[in-house]
Write a protein that holds these residues in place. Structure first.
Motif, PDB file in Angstrom:
ATOM      1  N   UNK A 108       0.845  -1.191   0.000  1.00 19.93           N
ATOM      2  CA  UNK A 108       0.000   0.000   0.000  1.00 19.93           C
ATOM      3  C   UNK A 108       0.876   1.234   0.000  1.00 19.93           C
ATOM      4  N   UNK A 109       0.264   2.327  -0.418  1.00 18.89           N
ATOM      5  CA  UNK A 109       0.874   3.651  -0.301  1.00 18.89           C
ATOM      6  C   UNK A 109      -0.132   4.543   0.399  1.00 18.89           C
ATOM      7  N   UNK A 110       0.285   5.184   1.472  1.00 19.11           N
ATOM      8  CA  UNK A 110      -0.597   6.069   2.226  1.00 19.11           C
ATOM      9  C   UNK A 110       0.011   7.450   2.386  1.00 19.11           C
ATOM     10  N   UNK A 111      -0.844   8.452   2.334  1.00 16.74           N
ATOM     11  CA  UNK A 111      -0.405   9.840   2.520  1.00 16.74           C
ATOM     12  C   UNK A 111      -0.993  10.356   3.827  1.00 16.74           C
ATOM     13  N   UNK A 112      -0.121  10.897   4.676  1.00 12.19           N
ATOM     14  CA  UNK A 112      -0.571  11.397   5.969  1.00 12.19           C
ATOM     15  C   UNK A 112       0.172  12.675   6.329  1.00 12.19           C
ATOM     16  N   UNK A 113      -0.236  13.273   7.420  1.00  9.48           N
ATOM     17  CA  UNK A 113       0.464  14.429   7.988  1.00  9.48           C
ATOM     18  C   UNK A 113       0.678  14.180   9.478  1.00  9.48           C
ATOM     19  N   UNK A 114       1.915  14.319   9.927  1.00  8.27           N
ATOM     20  CA  UNK A 114       2.204  14.256  11.349  1.00  8.27           C
ATOM     21  C   UNK A 114       1.956  15.628  11.977  1.00  8.27           C
ATOM     22  N   UNK A 115       1.259  15.644  13.101  1.00  6.98           N
ATOM     23  CA  UNK A 115       1.072  16.854  13.896  1.00  6.98           C
ATOM     24  C   UNK A 115       1.865  16.641  15.183  1.00  6.98           C
ATOM     25  N   UNK A 116       2.948  17.367  15.335  1.00  6.03           N
ATOM     26  CA  UNK A 116       3.859  17.165  16.457  1.00  6.03           C
ATOM     27  C   UNK A 116       3.900  18.371  17.387  1.00  6.03           C
ATOM     28  N   UNK A 117       3.913  18.096  18.680  1.00  6.67           N
ATOM     29  CA  UNK A 117       4.251  19.102  19.683  1.00  6.67           C
ATOM     30  C   UNK A 117       5.704  18.849  20.074  1.00  6.67           C
ATOM     31  N   UNK A 118       6.491  19.904  20.080  1.00  9.35           N
ATOM     32  CA  UNK A 118       7.916  19.779  20.364  1.00  9.35           C
ATOM     33  C   UNK A 118       8.312  20.741  21.467  1.00  9.35           C
ATOM     34  N   UNK A 119       9.288  20.326  22.259  1.00 13.68           N
ATOM     35  CA  UNK A 119       9.828  21.192  23.306  1.00 13.68           C
ATOM     36  C   UNK A 119      11.351  21.196  23.249  1.00 13.68           C
ATOM     37  N   UNK A 120      11.914  22.363  23.540  1.00 19.16           N
ATOM     38  CA  UNK A 120      13.365  22.487  23.689  1.00 19.16           C
ATOM     39  C   UNK A 120      13.678  22.443  25.185  1.00 19.16           C
ATOM     40  N   UNK A 121      14.364  21.389  25.590  1.00 15.39           N
ATOM     41  CA  UNK A 121      14.764  21.224  26.985  1.00 15.39           C
ATOM     42  C   UNK A 121      16.286  21.149  27.059  1.00 15.39           C
ATOM     43  N   UNK A 122      16.876  21.950  27.932  1.00 17.01           N
ATOM     44  CA  UNK A 122      18.336  21.989  28.058  1.00 17.01           C
ATOM     45  C   UNK A 122      18.999  22.206  26.703  1.00 17.01           C
ATOM     46  N   UNK A 123      18.361  23.050  25.896  1.00 15.09           N
ATOM     47  CA  UNK A 123      18.933  23.419  24.601  1.00 15.09           C
ATOM     48  C   UNK A 123      18.703  22.422  23.482  1.00 15.09           C
ATOM     49  N   UNK A 124      17.945  21.345  23.754  1.00 15.01           N
ATOM     50  CA  UNK A 124      17.754  20.290  22.753  1.00 15.01           C
ATOM     51  C   UNK A 124      16.272  20.140  22.431  1.00 15.01           C
ATOM     52  N   UNK A 125      15.936  20.218  21.145  1.00 16.02           N
ATOM     53  CA  UNK A 125      14.567  19.989  20.689  1.00 16.02           C
ATOM     54  C   UNK A 125      14.307  18.488  20.554  1.00 16.02           C
ATOM     55  N   UNK A 126      13.143  18.060  21.070  1.00 15.28           N
ATOM     56  CA  UNK A 126      12.676  16.695  20.838  1.00 15.28           C
ATOM     57  C   UNK A 126      11.150  16.708  20.746  1.00 15.28           C
ATOM     58  N   UNK A 127      10.597  15.602  20.233  1.00 19.60           N
ATOM     59  CA  UNK A 127       9.148  15.469  20.094  1.00 19.60           C
ATOM     60  C   UNK A 127       8.540  15.107  21.446  1.00 19.60           C
TER      61      UNK A 127
END
Length: 230
Positions: A108-127
């Motif tokens: 299969x082939x699927x098209x989607x969109x990720x909706x992410x909340x991200x935070x920068x903690x101690x200078x590092x961005x993560x999801x």
């Protein structure tokens, strides 16, 4: 030593977030420790076959990697909005999911969109929180046309029916209805994400129980809980 950070997003902030999005390649390559590094320790994820803590998702993905079902993800550049404090962001990212069950001879082939909340903690961005909105999907037939169980297919919305069908037949059941383009679930995901960005609600970035009124569901093979790809 981390340089002082202003509240104005910098090109480096945008690059760091883009790198998190394209870091999904670590999932395709089976680089589980590097996949784990994309997420904060308290992060959550909700996609078709898995809902729960991100660290458990990584473990479940490793188990899926040993199954007949394999996937590849094509990721685009994200559209990013930043909070006034410069330490939080919401990203929306187009993706293409290419899947195949080698035993079934069906893909299969699927098209989607990720909706992410991200935070920068101690200078590092993560999801901190990842959800998905599904736009459309179709079957592929790597070794010739095979029969499709129409009853199983009809149990899921058309926008991700082919993907859900392949997951179900591979032993990774899709247990509820997920957001599709323009529906109420998509609107609620975005409303909640941007309210969090503005500091109005959802302070920990995790809805727990959202507009669907459901509980956590851990993806698993053959109906087993996924303590233990799409």
């Amino acid at each position: 030593m981390t340089a002082p950070h202003t509240t104005t997003p910098t090109p480096q902030d945008r690059q760091d977030i883009a790198d998190l999005m394209t870091g999904w390649i670590h999932r395709d390559l089976g680089q589980w420790d590097r996949l784990r590094e994309l997420f904060h320790a308290d992060a959550r994820i909700e996609i078709t076959w898995f809902e729960g803590p991100a660290h458990e998702f990584v473990d479940a993905s490793a188990r899926m990697g040993g199954s007949d079902f394999r996937t590849k993800h094509l990721i685009t550049a994200p559209v990013v909005a930043f909070a006034a404090d410069g330490a939080r962001a919401v990203a929306e990212t187009n993706a293409v999911i290419v899947g195949e069950n080698t035993r079934l001879g069906l893909g299969c082939t699927g098209h989607n969109r990720f909706i992410d909340r991200l935070e920068r903690r101690d200078g590092v961005w993560r999801i901190l929180d990842r959800k998905s909105v599904y736009d459309f999907a179709s079957f592929t037939f790597p070794a010739g046309v095979v029969a499709i169980d129409q009853e199983t297919l009809a149990a899921h919305p058309r926008e991700y029916g082919a993907l859900a069908y392949l997951l179900d037949k591979s032993g990774f059941p899709v247990r509820r209805v997920f957001a599709t383009r323009g529906d109420d679930l998509e609107r609620e995901i975005k409303r909640s994400a941007f309210a969090w960005l503005d500091g109005q609600d959802g302070q920990d970035g995790r809805d727990g129980q959202d507009a669907r009124g459901g509980q956590d569901a851990r993806g698993g093979q053959d109906g087993r809980d996924g303590r233990g790809d799409a």
